[in-house]
Scaffold this motif. Structure first.
Motif, PDB file in Angstrom:
ATOM      1  N   LEU A 379      -0.179  23.253   4.275  1.00 50.89           N
ATOM      2  CA  LEU A 379      -0.868  21.858   4.086  1.00 50.89           C
ATOM      3  C   LEU A 379      -1.207  21.729   2.867  1.00 50.89           C
ATOM      4  N   ALA A 380      -1.504  22.732   2.013  1.00 50.45           N
ATOM      5  CA  ALA A 380      -1.779  22.496   0.383  1.00 50.45           C
ATOM      6  C   ALA A 380      -0.479  21.937  -0.212  1.00 50.45           C
ATOM      7  N   ASP A 381       0.677  22.457   0.146  1.00 51.12           N
ATOM      8  CA  ASP A 381       1.999  22.123  -0.345  1.00 51.12           C
ATOM      9  C   ASP A 381       2.391  20.568   0.064  1.00 51.12           C
ATOM     10  N   ALA A 382       2.126  20.336   1.282  1.00 53.63           N
ATOM     11  CA  ALA A 382       2.327  18.950   1.935  1.00 53.63           C
ATOM     12  C   ALA A 382       1.297  17.856   1.464  1.00 53.63           C
ATOM     13  N   LEU A 383      -0.075  18.235   1.722  1.00 56.48           N
ATOM     14  CA  LEU A 383      -0.936  17.178   1.156  1.00 56.48           C
ATOM     15  C   LEU A 383      -2.133  18.066   0.572  1.00 56.48           C
ATOM     16  N   PRO A 384      -2.315  17.872  -0.704  1.00 56.21           N
ATOM     17  CA  PRO A 384      -3.273  18.896  -1.285  1.00 56.21           C
ATOM     18  C   PRO A 384      -4.897  18.338  -0.990  1.00 56.21           C
ATOM     19  N   ARG A 385      -5.531  19.206  -1.155  1.00 52.92           N
ATOM     20  CA  ARG A 385      -7.087  18.900  -0.910  1.00 52.92           C
ATOM     21  C   ARG A 385      -7.377  17.629  -1.696  1.00 52.92           C
ATOM     22  N   ALA A 386      -6.873  17.663  -3.095  1.00 52.78           N
ATOM     23  CA  ALA A 386      -7.241  16.552  -3.938  1.00 52.78           C
ATOM     24  C   ALA A 386      -6.773  15.297  -3.774  1.00 52.78           C
ATOM     25  N   ALA A 387      -5.437  15.369  -2.980  1.00 57.20           N
ATOM     26  CA  ALA A 387      -5.050  14.077  -2.523  1.00 57.20           C
ATOM     27  C   ALA A 387      -5.807  13.340  -1.357  1.00 57.20           C
ATOM     28  N   VAL A 388      -6.198  14.072  -0.602  1.00 54.20           N
ATOM     29  CA  VAL A 388      -7.131  13.472   0.348  1.00 54.20           C
ATOM     30  C   VAL A 388      -8.428  12.897  -0.095  1.00 54.20           C
ATOM     31  N   GLU A 389      -8.947  13.643  -1.238  1.00 55.27           N
ATOM     32  CA  GLU A 389      -9.931  13.031  -1.871  1.00 55.27           C
ATOM     33  C   GLU A 389      -9.703  11.697  -2.609  1.00 55.27           C
ATOM     34  N   GLU A 390      -8.447  11.739  -3.423  1.00 53.61           N
ATOM     35  CA  GLU A 390      -8.414  10.571  -3.986  1.00 53.61           C
ATOM     36  C   GLU A 390      -7.777   9.285  -2.943  1.00 53.61           C
ATOM     37  N   ALA A 391      -7.339   9.761  -1.973  1.00 63.44           N
ATOM     38  CA  ALA A 391      -6.830   8.601  -0.865  1.00 63.44           C
ATOM     39  C   ALA A 391      -8.386   8.089  -0.382  1.00 63.44           C
ATOM     40  N   TYR A 392      -9.158   9.071  -0.330  1.00 66.17           N
ATOM     41  CA  TYR A 392     -10.688   8.524   0.269  1.00 66.17           C
ATOM     42  C   TYR A 392     -11.366   7.576  -0.713  1.00 66.17           C
ATOM     43  N   ASP A 393     -11.223   8.132  -2.281  1.00 67.40           N
ATOM     44  CA  ASP A 393     -11.827   7.138  -3.160  1.00 67.40           C
ATOM     45  C   ASP A 393     -10.941   5.933  -3.317  1.00 67.40           C
ATOM     46  N   ALA A 394      -9.688   5.886  -3.067  1.00 65.99           N
ATOM     47  CA  ALA A 394      -8.927   4.634  -3.227  1.00 65.99           C
ATOM     48  C   ALA A 394      -9.231   3.453  -1.752  1.00 65.99           C
ATOM     49  N   TRP A 395      -9.426   4.331  -0.763  1.00 69.30           N
ATOM     50  CA  TRP A 395      -9.828   3.504   0.537  1.00 69.30           C
ATOM     51  C   TRP A 395     -11.344   2.955   0.360  1.00 69.30           C
ATOM     52  N   ARG A 396     -12.112   3.677  -0.092  1.00 69.09           N
ATOM     53  CA  ARG A 396     -13.558   3.172   0.017  1.00 69.09           C
ATOM     54  C   ARG A 396     -13.633   1.878  -0.484  1.00 69.09           C
ATOM     55  N   PRO A 397     -13.361   1.386  -1.546  1.00 70.26           N
ATOM     56  CA  PRO A 397     -13.493   0.030  -1.981  1.00 70.26           C
ATOM     57  C   PRO A 397     -13.018  -1.013  -0.978  1.00 70.26           C
ATOM     58  N   CYS A 398     -12.213  -0.465  -0.163  1.00 70.53           N
ATOM     59  CA  CYS A 398     -11.207  -1.895   0.753  1.00 70.53           C
ATOM     60  C   CYS A 398     -11.928  -1.768   1.854  1.00 70.53           C
ATOM     61  N   ALA A 399     -12.883  -1.058   2.277  1.00 70.77           N
ATOM     62  CA  ALA A 399     -13.748  -0.988   3.567  1.00 70.77           C
ATOM     63  C   ALA A 399     -14.527  -2.024   3.793  1.00 70.77           C
ATOM     64  N   ASP A 400     -14.741  -2.756   2.542  1.00 75.93           N
ATOM     65  CA  ASP A 400     -15.414  -3.973   2.727  1.00 75.93           C
ATOM     66  C   ASP A 400     -14.428  -5.364   2.688  1.00 75.93           C
ATOM     67  N   THR A 401     -13.222  -4.973   2.531  1.00 74.20           N
ATOM     68  CA  THR A 401     -12.341  -6.245   2.363  1.00 74.20           C
ATOM     69  C   THR A 401     -12.267  -6.945   3.738  1.00 74.20           C
ATOM     70  N   GLU A 402     -12.619  -8.415   3.356  1.00 76.67           N
ATOM     71  CA  GLU A 402     -12.380  -9.258   4.660  1.00 76.67           C
ATOM     72  C   GLU A 402     -10.969  -9.087   5.376  1.00 76.67           C
ATOM     73  N   PRO A 403     -10.933  -9.025   6.730  1.00 81.21           N
ATOM     74  CA  PRO A 403      -9.672  -8.879   7.353  1.00 81.21           C
ATOM     75  C   PRO A 403      -8.953 -10.231   7.177  1.00 81.21           C
ATOM     76  N   GLY A 404      -7.595 -10.193   7.187  1.00 82.85           N
ATOM     77  CA  GLY A 404      -6.719 -11.259   7.372  1.00 82.85           C
ATOM     78  C   GLY A 404      -6.553 -11.642   8.897  1.00 82.85           C
ATOM     79  N   GLU A 405      -5.100 -11.755   9.066  1.00 84.99           N
ATOM     80  CA  GLU A 405      -4.773 -12.036  10.260  1.00 84.99           C
ATOM     81  C   GLU A 405      -5.316 -11.140  11.591  1.00 84.99           C
ATOM     82  N   VAL A 406      -6.084 -11.911  12.511  1.00 85.02           N
ATOM     83  CA  VAL A 406      -6.635 -11.210  13.607  1.00 85.02           C
ATOM     84  C   VAL A 406      -5.406 -11.111  14.567  1.00 85.02           C
TER      85      VAL A 406
END
Length: 659
Positions: A379-406
């Motif tokens: 798992l560490a080879d396929a998806l390092p723990r740090a990569a999950v944290e980075e993905a979370y940090d990248a996603w978090r500001p997008c959580a408030d993004t208003e949706p587009g097409e319903v």
């Protein structure tokens, strides 16, 4: 120029499905029958935080939701709307009309389905409010058990992902705990892992109890690995005990088929360890799930190899199509706990799902630490723990993004709550145009302070029971429908005496008496006044039969629900003749249903007709809404005959010695 290859698109899926049928129109006043409970004695000796969360705000009932029990067992080819999130390596197929469940997660380079994908959609009574089905990845929010949204539509829309591509957002208002939540599914370009960002928000001025378990169905012919040497075992005989991993009572329980009876294993993952769980086949291939640390719990559920477990597996799919186990991830260590979410705050985390390949000699070897380490390293080879944290940090500001097409529309309950309290919920709009007929009376109460009397004779609509709605009902004009709803809300709040007074006041002037009589009958039964409960049920059923306007779905489901309850109470009061009278006035189509063949067995046994009761068993019937852990079929069989229980009626989830 960046070429974005990740897409979110509409599609359809055709498979054999049993229709959900109508909601049960009777408000669910009785306490929840939950098999996953512990009494005070059972909590002794548990870790302090676990014991505290076990006792924190357990659910008393499922109001304001209603029971979904109108489905059957006849499946026909049905076309379902799907939403597909896809890149060049992975394809996730989502059912927005069924709780946003991920039906399939397909890995293109290897041609492997990573989940257990159920070939049918067969509702069964496993959700908190009834209808549920197995397979895929489901998002369980609310309280201990499968969510009330298992078979409900969610809002869905296209949103810009952190990398500029497309992301699928699912959201809804969870009504048991009165909180909004969202699930964002994001596939970075070229990634083998589906990222899932989850947010639960508490917009209120006081803390609320919350619950979350992501439930992943995998083929049962796998070894399940997690970073733990111990687990908390919960069986259907009750009790929570710490057991070693992988072997318990001399058997390696990380292989699902090796357990005889259904059981939960909640892995005790050390605090600083990476959170993950995997299910790998004989060749070392399979699925892994990992997350940021907030999602601390990991679990294995097995049906067991016994007759009852196998019968349940067949019940939920097509016989001969292979069994499944569940691997899960949750906010707490066990599913018996609820977690405090402070006022005006939120929980957010990121999960990742993808393929994992490891050395089969190690992961299936007798050295558990080596097997676990091999899975962790791959798992560490396929998806390092740090990569999950980075993905979370990248996603978090997008959580408030208003949706587009319903892309799909959920319920109108969130829109009603936003109107009531002017909640600000960026990223998850609950638009006024989603308000529908069920919300109309409550919108009128909100705007005028009065509950409108119905324009036509029909069973009452659903009741809102949260404190703010109860307060509005308290000050509304005391019309019969308002008194009915007020009584339901008071009953839910635990004020039983006041609820009875409200229902009695409503009864004095009500043109439609049976809904109020039924509520009063439940109150009598709850207080131990079985004779008066029987009187009121008999009167309520008489009134419904006189009031019934047609043979449509709504009235037929009301007759079936009230008749079923009335017969049970009349039999408990020893009034077999009156119970038989109710039975004979039910529509023939209702009496032919499997759940009413069971009622007929009960009726015949009460009348002393043992052979006739046995004959119904011999003819064969299926109780579509048989509940998890129910043993009524075995009990009635043994009342009708001294023979061994046939396999087709054996749904026992524990050993006979534990019954």
């Amino acid at each position: 120029m960046v070429i974005v290859t990740t897409t979110v698109r509409r599609d359809v899926l055709t498979l054999p499905a049993a229709p959900l049928g109508p909601e049960n129109p009777l408000p669910p006043l009785r306490p929840l029958r939950e098999v996953h409970t512990l009494d005070e004695r059972g909590r002794q000796g548990l870790p302090r935080d676990m014991a505290r969360q076990l006792g924190y705000e357990p659910l008393r009932g499922i109001l304001p939701t209603r029971v979904l029990d109108g489905y059957g067992r006849e499946r026909t080819e049905t076309t379902l709307d799907t939403l597909v999130v896809e890149n060049d390596r992975l394809r996730a197929t989502v059912l927005p009309g069924f709780g946003g469940r991920v039906h399939s997660l397909f890995h293109k380079p290897t041609g492997r389905e990573l989940l257990y994908r159920n070939p049918v959609l067969q509702p069964a009574a496993f959700a908190l409010n009834g209808a549920w089905f197995s397979g895929g990845i489901e998002w369980n929010i609310g309280a201990t058990g499968h969510t009330t949204l298992s078979c409900a539509p969610l809002h869905a829309a296209r949103v810009t992902a952190p990398d500029g591509g497309e992301m699928l957002r699912l959201w809804e208002w969870e009504r048991l705990r009165d909180v909004p939540f969202q699930v964002d599914l994001w596939l970075p370009e070229g990634s083998d892992f589906l990222h899932v960002g989850v947010r639960i928000r508490n917009p209120h001025e006081k803390a609320v109890p919350v619950y979350w378990w992501s439930n992943i169905a995998v083929p049962q012919e796998r070894r399940v690995l997690a970073p733990a040497d111990e687990a908390w075992h919960f069986g259907y005989a009750g009790g929570l005990r710490r057991v070693p991993v992988p072997e318990t009572d001399g058997v390696d329980r990380t292989y699902p088929p090796r357990s005889e009876y259904a059981a939960d294993y909640f892995y005790d993952v050390p605090d600083r360890a990476r959170r993950w769980i995997a299910a790998l086949d004989d060749d070392g291939h399979g699925l892994v799930q990992t997350s940021t640390d907030l999602l601390r719990g990991r679990k294995l559920f097995v049906w067991g190899s016994g007759t009852g477990g196998q019968r349940w597996q067949e019940w939920l799919t097509e016989p001969g199509t292979g069994g499944y186990a569940e691997i899960q991830a949750g906010l707490a260590r066990t599913q018996l706990e609820h977690v405090r979410l402070d006022a005006e705050s939120e929980f957010t985390w990121l999960e990742s799902y993808g393929p994992l390949s490891a050395d089969p000699g190690l992961v299936h070897g007798g050295d558990w630490p080596a097997a676990r380490e091999e899975a962790r390293a791959r798992l560490a080879d396929a998806l390092p723990r740090a990569a999950v944290e980075e993905a979370y940090d990248a996603w978090r500001p997008c959580a408030d993004t208003e949706p587009g097409e319903v892309l799909a529309t959920g319920s109108g309950w969130g829109a009603l709550e936003v109107l009531r309290a002017d909640h600000k919920l960026p990223g998850t709009p609950f638009a006024e145009d989603t308000l529908g007929p069920e919300q109309e009376p409550w919108l009128e109460l909100l705007r005028s302070g009065a509950v409108p009397e119905p324009r036509r004779v029909a069973p009452p609509g659903p009741t809102l029971v949260a404190p703010h709605w109860r307060d509005m009902l308290e000050t509304a004009p005391a019309r019969p429908v308002a008194e009915y709803h007020l009584g339901v809300a008071q009953w839910h709040a635990g004020d039983r005496a006041q609820a009875v007074r409200s229902w009695e006041r409503g009864l004095e002037l009500a043109p439609s008496r049976w809904p109020l009589l039924r509520c009063l009958a439940v109150a009598d039964q709850d207080a131990g006044h079985i004779e008066r409960a029987a009187d009121r049920y008999a009167e309520a059923f008489d009134d419904l039969c006189q009031e019934r306007r047609d043979d449509g779905t709504l009235w037929t489901s009301a007759s079936a629900a009230l008749g079923r309850e009335a017969i049970g109470v009349l039999l408990a009061a020893g009034r077999q003749a009156a119970a038989r009278g109710v039975w004979e006035r039910l529509p023939a189509s209702t009496r032919a249903e499997g759940r009413f063949r069971l009622v007929e067995v009960q009726l015949l046994l009460a009348e002393g007709e043992r052979d006739a009761a046995r004959a119904i068993f011999d003819e064969g019937f299926e109780v579509a809404d048989l509940r998890e852990g129910a043993e009524v079929l075995g009990e009635l069989w043994h009342a009708a005959t001294d023979e061994e229980l046939p396999a087709r009626y054996d749904y026992r989830m524990r050993a006979a010695s534990e019954e």
